[in-house]
Design an enzyme around this catalytic site. Structure first.
Site, PDB file in Angstrom:
ATOM      1  N   ASP A  11       0.860  -1.185   0.000  1.00 21.38           N
ATOM      2  CA  ASP A  11       0.000   0.000   0.000  1.00 21.38           C
ATOM      3  C   ASP A  11       0.889   1.225   0.000  1.00 21.38           C
ATOM      4  OD1 ASP A  11      -2.088  -1.680   0.135  1.00 21.38           O
ATOM      5  OD2 ASP A  11      -2.825  -1.062   2.101  1.00 21.38           O
ATOM      6  N   ASP A 130     -14.322  -6.151  -4.051  1.00 17.96           N
ATOM      7  CA  ASP A 130     -14.423  -6.235  -2.592  1.00 17.96           C
ATOM      8  C   ASP A 130     -15.831  -6.711  -2.254  1.00 17.96           C
ATOM      9  OD1 ASP A 130     -11.934  -5.132  -2.674  1.00 17.96           O
ATOM     10  OD2 ASP A 130     -12.490  -3.196  -1.798  1.00 17.96           O
TER      11      ASP A 130
END
Lengths: 252, 211
Positions: A11, A130
């Site tokens: 990330d 997701d």
């Protein structure tokens, strides 16, 4: 044989790795290039770079990060996070991404998938899906905006639609399991793997090599690992040797 | 870097064909790591004259073929491959060397490899995405190893007068072919780790005699 892929995920915000990557032997664990090279040397099969910048300036930095990581990386690089337009996807591919992952923007405008797929080929376009277990309606619903929005959309139907539109891979994250260490949502992996013909990358919840093996058994072609690697608990090489001992053939 | 081939003298120049559809940054950076100077071009004369040419490949067979036609790159590519001059075709690039592909019926490839590209049979997952074994019986520039693939279509059998590497997915398919200094790979050497870098540097070495 086609080996299952072990994929570390970085990330990156404003050009720096966030979520506290802790490599024992790195001077600067916040530098994306250093982290990417470390995972490359551990035997990672691919790298996912997720841009979690919230501002346009941060996104500009992300392109620089992609260029710098590309320069040292001799394995595939997938970039996602905030890919909202055809142009932003093209910029990432030009900077050195081999694949781009689309999430919320594809839910809002599914034609993005077909436009990009026609231009670059399906193998270049990843749907980042997701999914969360839902109280009513479909077993899993699509969530967007980092889980902040529940859409009520059936995750299995969305996976099928995205593959028809030209997504060549699905990066499937269980919103319920992400960050818990409880293992991947195996039923979710099975359901999506049975819904589409494209490969599935399982994400969310891995704590150890048994979780990885279970996800592959459930139908995933690849497994994403973030916190277990960043926390320095284990390395890609250790995960691979454990998988191999458990009878899962991995790339040597 | 152990695969770096240019220890002294001026860097080797590699011309990467700009097909408009492909993301070429990975190819350019792989050659840069090997100490070669790679640049993009869609100039027919440059493609004709370059010591080394790479036809990269991500994208759609029909769109890429049309682009080669429109930019008049077709003929210089066909000529240099027929003459056996250093040329590397990657992924879709390898497919473009063939006569045609099931991906885009009615569209003509370069036709320098007498074969047709077909799709994988059900019920395999497609695209064939990830690392797979590459087996070579008779090593030349090609050697056995593990390579990264991302392909929805493939060449089913070895074309006459080319030596071939094979890979198994469902059945066996042809994952690379080589003849003289011409190399075509269904996989991505630029993304295939140290093994891929080794292959690229052997291809550069192979062409040194003629360059």
């Amino acid at each position: 044989m086609l080996y299952p892929r072990i994929i570390p995920c970085l990330d990156v915000r404003d050009g720096r790795v966030v979520k506290g990557v802790r490599f024992a032997n790195l001077r600067d664990a916040g530098d994306p290039v250093t982290c990417a090279a470390a995972y490359r040397d551990q035997g990672a099969d691919e790298l996912v770079l997720l841009d979690v910048s919230a501002t346009p300036e941060g996104r500009g930095n992300a392109l620089e990060v992609v260029r710098a990581v590309r320069a040292v990386l001799n394995i595939p690089l997938t970039v996602g996070g905030g890919v909202g337009t055809v142009d932003s996807a093209v910029a990432l591919l030009d900077a050195g991404a081999d694949k781009v992952a689309l999430n919320s923007a594809a839910v809002a405008d599914p034609s993005l998938l077909s436009k990009l797929s026609r231009r670059f080929g399906a193998q270049c376009i990843v749907l980042a899906l997701d999914a969360a277990r839902s109280e009513a309606g479909p077993p899993w619903e699509v969530v967007t905006h980092s889980g902040k929005r529940r859409t009520g959309k059936d995750a299995e139907a969305w996976a099928r639609r995205a593959a028809e539109l030209g997504a060549g891979e699905i990066l499937l994250t269980s919103f319920d399991r992400d960050g818990t260490g409880l293992g991947y949502d195996l039923e979710l992996i099975q359901a999506i793997a049975n819904s589409v013909r494209v490969p599935i990358v399982a994400s969310g919840g891995a704590k150890d090599s048994r979780h990885l093996a279970a996800a592959l058994e459930a139908g995933a072609s690849a497994v994403l690992a973030a916190s277990i690697l960043h926390d320095g608990e284990t390395t890609v090489a250790q995960l691979k040797s454990k998988l191999s001992l458990a009878g899962v053939e991995v790339r040597p | 870097m152990k695969n770096e081939i240019n220890k002294a003298g001026s860097p080797l120049e590699v011309l990467v064909v700009s097909t408009g559809t492909a993301n070429t940054a990975s190819v350019l950076s792989a050659f840069a790591r090997l100490g070669a100077k790679a640049r993009l071009s869609d100039e027919p004369s440059a493609i004709r004259d370059a010591d080394y040419v790479v036809l990269p490949g991500v994208g759609d067979f029909g769109a890429a073929s049309m682009r080669l036609e429109q930019s008049r790159m077709r003929e210089p590519l066909v000529d240099r491959i027929a003459e056996g001059r250093s040329t590397l075709a990657i992924c879709l690039g390898m497919q473009l060397l063939c006569d045609n592909s099931e991906e885009s019926p009615g569209v003509k490839g370069l036709g320098v490899v007498p074969a047709a590209i077909g799709s994988f049979s059900e019920p395999l997952r497609v695209p064939h995405m990830g690392w797979n074994r590459v087996d070579v019986e008779d090593p030349g520039v090609l050697e056995s190893g593990c390579a990264y693939f991302a392909n929805g279509y493939r060449l089913a059998s070895r074309p006459p007068s080319w030596s071939a590497a094979t890979t198994s997915y469902g059945g066996t398919f042809v994952s690379a072919i080589e003849r003289g200094a011409v190399l075509a790979c269904q996989f991505h050497p630029e993304l295939s780790g140290a093994w891929g870098e080794g292959l690229l540097s052997r291809w550069l070495e192979r062409g040194r005699g003629q360059a």
